[in-house]
Design an enzyme around this catalytic site. Structure first.
Site, PDB file in Angstrom:
ATOM      1  N   ASN A 289       0.836  -1.208   0.000  1.00 57.00           N
ATOM      2  CA  ASN A 289       0.000   0.000   0.000  1.00 57.00           C
ATOM      3  C   ASN A 289       0.870   1.257   0.000  1.00 57.00           C
ATOM      4  O   ASN A 289       0.631   2.194  -0.771  1.00 57.00           O
ATOM      5  CB  ASN A 289      -0.894   0.035   1.247  1.00 57.00           C
ATOM      6  CG  ASN A 289      -2.001  -0.999   1.227  1.00 57.00           C
ATOM      7  OD1 ASN A 289      -2.236  -1.657   0.206  1.00 57.00           O
ATOM      8  ND2 ASN A 289      -2.673  -1.162   2.351  1.00 57.00           N
TER       9      ASN A 289
ATOM     10  N   GLY B 244      -6.433  14.393  11.747  1.00 56.24           N
ATOM     11  CA  GLY B 244      -5.167  14.857  11.193  1.00 56.24           C
ATOM     12  C   GLY B 244      -3.963  14.172  11.806  1.00 56.24           C
ATOM     13  O   GLY B 244      -3.972  12.957  12.016  1.00 56.24           O
TER      14      GLY B 244
ATOM     15  N   ASP C   5      -1.657   4.034   5.499  1.00 54.13           N
ATOM     16  CA  ASP C   5      -0.625   3.725   4.488  1.00 54.13           C
ATOM     17  C   ASP C   5      -0.587   4.798   3.405  1.00 54.13           C
ATOM     18  O   ASP C   5       0.485   5.128   2.894  1.00 54.13           O
ATOM     19  CB  ASP C   5      -0.887   2.356   3.857  1.00 54.13           C
ATOM     20  CG  ASP C   5      -0.915   1.252   4.900  1.00 54.13           C
ATOM     21  OD1 ASP C   5      -0.186   1.357   5.907  1.00 54.13           O
ATOM     22  OD2 ASP C   5      -1.685   0.286   4.707  1.00 54.13           O
TER      23      ASP C   5
HETATM   24  O1  RIB Z   1      -3.111  -0.896   6.612  1.00 51.73           O
HETATM   25  C1  RIB Z   1      -4.102  -1.544   5.872  1.00 51.73           C
HETATM   26  C2  RIB Z   1      -3.638  -2.882   5.453  1.00 51.73           C
HETATM   27  O2  RIB Z   1      -3.443  -3.663   6.611  1.00 51.73           O
HETATM   28  C3  RIB Z   1      -4.604  -3.672   4.599  1.00 51.73           C
HETATM   29  O3  RIB Z   1      -4.443  -3.441   3.223  1.00 51.73           O
HETATM   30  C4  RIB Z   1      -4.317  -5.101   5.032  1.00 51.73           C
HETATM   31  O4  RIB Z   1      -3.745  -5.875   4.017  1.00 51.73           O
HETATM   32  C5  RIB Z   1      -3.393  -5.000   6.244  1.00 51.73           C
HETATM   33  O5  RIB Z   1      -2.086  -5.230   5.905  1.00 51.73           O
END
Ligand code: RIB
Ligand code: NA
Length: 299
Positions: A44, A224, A251
């Protein structure tokens, strides 16, 4: 540069069901049809940074299976370099995700291939780590591999960003190398212990800075983030949005922050940009499929 950022972390297939409410222990509830989408904190973050224009290489592991293909395709179509991805004899990691109508998520991860990442895998990528601008690490991979990446980055004088997610024990040396350490409130509480449960964002960030990292970012979801350096502690407000799916919003923030740091922004400016990238991501379903381009964030 070809590789601005090396991302060390996990890649998971996200198996997502929308539910009216989460089941209690021993209870069964019916949810929506299953959606399968590319996720995993490492992948991600890599996709988030690449979509914003950074040159990104991903260092991790997927299985030789359909989910692995899904992840490789998602990363490649965002422009992430995948030649350092290993394919061990284990299935791709899976995240079992439930999303409620308010957009909140809860996740259980089965590591699969992610659990096989070794220090030797990191060592094999030492030359690309050494020429990068930022090394970005998260913890859905074995701790020795994560620590090795931090160590190689420090030895090469490369800026290291760690998202302590899920939380795990760091060495003092690793902590001292982080610029920044990125945590949410849960992860901050894990590092600091119970006495901080009532502390607000700035107090958490200051307490974390005292543990030794060069800088700290505490993410506060829809409220935030707080950025702390030895010089000052600043609050960054997030734009108001109606969340559809908050999965992977942290992410999106972390990948966007790394992208702006590698482009030369100061930490505070990078965090201001990153809260906008994360806010856009929560208005769309899924993790990687929801991450914005640079033009979308600027607009
Ligand atoms: O941070 C989100 C992610 O956490 C998801 O995409 C899942 O795969 C876990 O890793
Ligand atoms: Na999303």
């Amino acid at each position: 540069a070809l590789t601005d950022i090396v991302v060390v972390g996990s890649a998971n297939a996200d198996l997502v069901t929308t539910v009216a409410r989460r089941p209690a222990a021993g209870e069964t509830v019916l949810g929506s049809d299953l959606r399968v989408s590319p996720g995993g904190k490492g992948a991600n973050q890599a996709v988030a940074a690449a979509r914003l224009g950074a040159g990104v290489a991903f260092l991790g592991a997927v299985g030789d299976d359909e989910h692995g293909q899904l992840l490789l395709e998602s990363m490649r179509s965002a422009g992430v370099r995948t030649e350092h991805v290993r394919t061990p004899d284990r299935p791709t990691g899976i995240a079992h995700i439930t999303v409620t109508p308010d957009g909140e998520n809860s996740i259980v991860v089965s590591p699969g291939a992610n659990g096989t990442l070794t220090t030797a895998d990191i060592d094999r990528a030492a030359s690309v780590i050494a020429i990068s601008t930022v090394v970005l690490v998260s913890l859905e991979v074995p701790m020795p591999a994560a620590l090795r990446a931090i160590e190689l980055a420090r030895a090469a004088g490369v800026r290291t960003v760690l998202n302590l997610s899920p939380p795990g024990p760091l060495t003092a040396d690793a902590l001292a190398a982080l610029d920044p350490l990125i945590v949410n409130e849960h992860e901050a509480g894990w590092l600091l212990g119970a006495e901080t449960t009532s502390a607000d964002g700035p107090a958490l960030a200051e307490a974390l800075l005292a543990l030794g990292p060069r800088s700290v970012v505490v993410t506060l979801g829809g409220r935030g983030a707080v950025v702390a350096t030895p010089d000052c502690v600043s609050t960054v407000a997030a734009p108001r949005v109606s969340p559809v799916d908050t999965t992977g919003a942290g992410d999106a923030f972390t990948g966007a922050l790394a992208a702006r740091l590698s482009a030369g922004d100061e930490l505070l400016a990078a965090a201001r940009f990153a809260v906008h990238a994360a806010a856009i991501s929560v208005t769309r379903p899924g993790a990687q499929p929801s991450y914005p381009t640079r033009g979308e964030v600027r607009a």
